[in-house]
Design an enzyme around this catalytic site. Sequence first.
Site, PDB file in Angstrom:
ATOM      1  N   SER A   8       0.840  -1.128  -0.003  1.00 38.40           N
ATOM      2  CA  SER A   8       0.154  -0.086   0.163  1.00 38.40           C
ATOM      3  C   SER A   8       0.346   0.898  -0.048  1.00 38.40           C
ATOM      4  O   SER A   8      -0.075   2.741  -0.693  1.00 38.40           O
ATOM      5  CB  SER A   8      -0.686  -0.398   1.129  1.00 38.40           C
ATOM      6  OG  SER A   8      -0.318   0.129   2.425  1.00 38.40           O
ATOM      7  N   LYS A   9       2.492   1.358   0.454  1.00 43.96           N
ATOM      8  CA  LYS A   9       2.983   2.668   0.084  1.00 43.96           C
ATOM      9  C   LYS A   9       3.529   2.363  -1.150  1.00 43.96           C
ATOM     10  O   LYS A   9       4.541   3.493  -0.932  1.00 43.96           O
ATOM     11  CB  LYS A   9       3.700   2.501   1.223  1.00 43.96           C
ATOM     12  CG  LYS A   9       3.127   2.390   2.414  1.00 43.96           C
ATOM     13  CD  LYS A   9       3.797   2.546   4.103  1.00 43.96           C
ATOM     14  CE  LYS A   9       3.202   2.981   5.100  1.00 43.96           C
ATOM     15  NZ  LYS A   9       3.514   3.710   6.389  1.00 43.96           N
ATOM     16  N   ASN A  10       2.973   2.182  -2.070  1.00 42.68           N
ATOM     17  CA  ASN A  10       4.071   1.892  -3.396  1.00 42.68           C
ATOM     18  C   ASN A  10       3.503   3.105  -4.482  1.00 42.68           C
ATOM     19  O   ASN A  10       2.167   3.064  -4.375  1.00 42.68           O
ATOM     20  CB  ASN A  10       4.137   0.255  -3.951  1.00 42.68           C
ATOM     21  CG  ASN A  10       4.550   0.055  -5.281  1.00 42.68           C
ATOM     22  OD1 ASN A  10       3.974   0.672  -6.166  1.00 42.68           O
ATOM     23  ND2 ASN A  10       5.405  -1.238  -5.590  1.00 42.68           N
TER      24      ASN A  10
END
Lengths: 360, 330
Positions: free
Chosen positions: B109-111
Amino acid sequence: MAATEGEEEESPRFAPMISFDRDRHVTFLEMMYQLLPRPYQTQEINRLTLAYFVISGLHLLDALDRIDKIVVANWVLSFQAHPRNKDEINNGQFYGFHGSITSQFPPDDNGVLVHNCGHLASTYCALAILKIVGYDFSGIESEIILTSMKNLQHPDGSFMPIHIGAEKDLRFVYCAAAICSMLEDWTGMDREKTKIYILNCQSYDGGFGLIPGSESHGGATYCAVASLRLMGYLEDNLLSKVTQSSIIDVPMLLDWCLQRQASDGGFQGRPNKPSDTCYAFWVWAVLKMLGGHRFIDSRALHGFLLTCQSKYGGFSKFPGELPDLYHSYYGYTAFSIMEEPGLKPLCVELGITDLSVLGI
Amino acid sequence: MDSDEELDTVPLSRRPEWSDVIPLPQDDGPNPVVPIAYKDDFRETMDYFRALYRADERSPRSLLLTEEAINLNPGNYTVWHFRRQILESLEADLFRELDFVDQVAKKNSKNYQIWHHRRWLAEKLGTDAKCRELQFTRRILSLDAKNYHAWSHRQWVLQALGGWEDELNYCDQLLEEDVFNNSAWNQRYFVVTRSPVLGDLKAVRESEVSYTVKAILSNPENESPWRYLRGLFKDDAQSWVNNSQVSSACLKVLSVKANYVFALSMLLDLICHGFQPTQEFRDAIYSLRASDSDPPESDLGKAICSVLQHVDSMRANYWMWRKSKLPVTM
């Protein structure tokens, strides 16, 4: 190694080392220079950035003799995207440096194939490495880089990193400003538009968000202030001036930055978040650019960073974790700002050793 | 894709449907710097990807391969870009593509690439995607309420596709769960300053001040509502100085004599902007002095700085400097 294991069990697991261990850090970076361990495969697209952390890190640690500068320069240059002819400069592509060679192919019958594409962050890292290894910049076709870079700027002043489209935010504004600064030529951007975009990112609390409306963030704040400094919109040592008229709200920015030092001595990137090694650089560098770096408790910061120093060399994000290249590099830059003996001074705006101090 | 698909590790070279493809290895050159110790399945998948990418084969099997490549290498923007080209050429169902992103985002989710891809899809689908995108970001934020990418995407959805009606309630809900969540305070500010359904900031200011003061009084050590309170008066310092809710909140915190650093800091700023403190304020501040033996400071700003120098010792140099910069008193 086996002999020390018994001792480790007796000491607390995360017992911090008492001082900055330069030699271990040099060994750590040398190992990374030779071969990046498997977990880095997911970052292969940013291979030049990984190289930047290693090579600039070795430079800060005054250990550049561990690498072959000519090999490094040639390797970096192999990442540059070249147009087939001058007319192609305006075809919308960015002729900077590829992030990696993962989809770079040998030229076909028609000439050069640009399958991967120039990326702003990779171009910033490429130029930074070339500066560090002393490459003669007159050999770089800066006009091609700068003219094609204009294709990446949007009407609101922001930059996207690659011509095929990607998120636009302050990170790439910073990369574009650093590229212009290193090439000593500002024709690659509309400076006025860029400035307005940056000002729109200053939030209600004084910090800067990555895009207008987003939450203030240490990294975004660095990108904003460093860009304005490189572009010549913020004077030196702003806080010492009698009249502090500035295009940004300096008092609120200063207060926001100072409040990022948490009670454990480390810096957080946003309010009410845990301290993290990298913000020691991102936030402290902003304070340094404003002339307010003496307002923090550097002893407490020193103590926090040492809890993140690994016994294998390098720094981790949080105390006691395994080290990684990114956090190691920003640990070194923080210690450089702290004027740790044995570390070279840093040009905080460009994120590399202060080459002018070294007379390069 | 189910989680047990990871166990399905038949190498591409042994799958019959790939037998006609000649994998294209990465050419790392004669003297590679920072070479990477690739894992075999990673290297092989990328070798097949390179072959199809170079041949520009926009086929269903290419789409499947990009899925495998993305699962191994979600940061590779070239793979994502090729996937978009394939989706367009095949005129694929983009709602199904949203399902794919839902699944990838669970792990990454932090890409940045995932979020860019998501936005590309939402832009193509237009207002049809509004509810789904608001729901999607809600789900990501329920796992990490401070996910920067999710907030950026959500703000874009609101501005481009709409859905403002329920946003202030959503902020309320998140702040009820965690009043220290600065991202939720920021979103609240985004809503009260930009929502077309609320109107001008001034219209909601008094009720927002009340809401914020309540949050401050229950946790005076929480920086977020203090910043928000100040933000409500951005570019209108006069109203801030004259607002009785603001100054009395400071006084209430001081009188409790605990966690009063932010209250003192705001009071100092108020005084610097022309606030005239009554005797009540003076008494509250003087009662916080470290010891009675300190020489009494008649200037209230200086007295505040002295207290802060003592109780906020990490920033002692800052408060000392602030003291030296105070406007000369009448």
